[in-house]
Design an enzyme around this catalytic site. Structure first.
Site, PDB file in Angstrom:
ATOM      1  CG  ASP A  71       8.487   0.706   4.087  1.00 40.92           C
ATOM      2  OD1 ASP A  71       7.977   1.532   4.999  1.00 40.92           O
ATOM      3  OD2 ASP A  71       9.813   1.336   3.671  1.00 40.92           O
ATOM      4  NE  ARG A  72       0.703  -2.375   0.113  1.00 41.33           N
ATOM      5  CZ  ARG A  72      -0.568  -3.001   0.314  1.00 41.33           C
ATOM      6  NH1 ARG A  72      -0.501  -4.253   0.009  1.00 41.33           N
ATOM      7  NH2 ARG A  72      -1.413  -2.271   1.107  1.00 41.33           N
TER       8      ARG A  72
END
Length: 212
Positions: A36-37
């Protein structure tokens, strides 16, 4: 290793450039799993089709252990195992989250083992440093399951967390059949400065490196 706030594609491009790997019509280096970012740490990238297939098979057979560290809200007193079924939801403010899959399709099964490691306080709120080992690789798996259990990640406002630093780190990969790809048995990523600083200031321990 992926830094907080960067994109998978940027990391892959830089990685390929550093190794003088040139893309072709048959194969272009690409991430072999999602990160994930704003999640820091390890990301696997293959330089060949054979390597990509082998690693994907190892993931399917669960011979690659992926272990994360995170800071969650609340005080967790014991280890436990989480099983949920996760599916995508509509975008809200341009951001896609996940939700319960009430049909419980097998391909949406999410399995995570949570272990509390240390305790502290952040702005008057109790927090816990946890180790999260994911046995599956679903989008936002750790974030969704922790929030559903009642202890969202600190700073993860998309899943009910209160404002604060978002600390989720892909710390370890352990390979049970490392010889298949000529890999070491274990690869680890040191904690970024923001994570390590938070640990020292709010959990009163010198470092989270004991996880490694």
């Amino acid at each position: 290793m992926k830094s907080q706030g960067s994109l998978s594609e940027d990391c892959v491009s830089a990685f390929a450039r550093n190794l003088e790997v040139k893309g072709s019509l048959s194969f272009i280096p690409a991430p072999l799993h999602r990160l994930d970012r704003y999640t820091s740490g390890l990301m696997a990238v293959s330089l060949s089709m054979e390597g990509a297939r082998t690693f994907s098979l190892m993931l399917k057979e669960r011979s690659v252990r992926k272990i994360y560290a995170a800071v969650v809200e609340g005080s967790l007193e014991s280890s436990f195992f989480l099983e949920d079924f996760i599916t995508g939801s509509d975008a809200e403010n341009g951001f896609y989250t996940v939700k319960d899959d009430i049909s419980k399709k097998a391909e949406n099964r999410a399995l995570t083992r949570i272990t509390p490691l240390s305790y502290g306080n952040y702005e008057g709120r109790k927090v816990t440093l946890i180790q999260a080992e994911i046995l599956t690789g679903k989008k936002h798996q750790i974030r969704f399951q922790c929030a559903k259990k009642g202890f969202p990640l600190l700073g993860d406002t998309a899943y009910g967390g209160k404002k604060g630093p978002f600390l989720l780190h892909s710390a370890l990969m352990i390979f049970e059949n490392s010889g298949l790809l000529n890999l070491p048995c274990m690869i680890k990523a040191p904690f970024p400065e923001e994570f390590d600083s938070f640990i020292k200031q709010n959990l009163k321990i010198q470092s989270a490196d004991f996880i490694l």
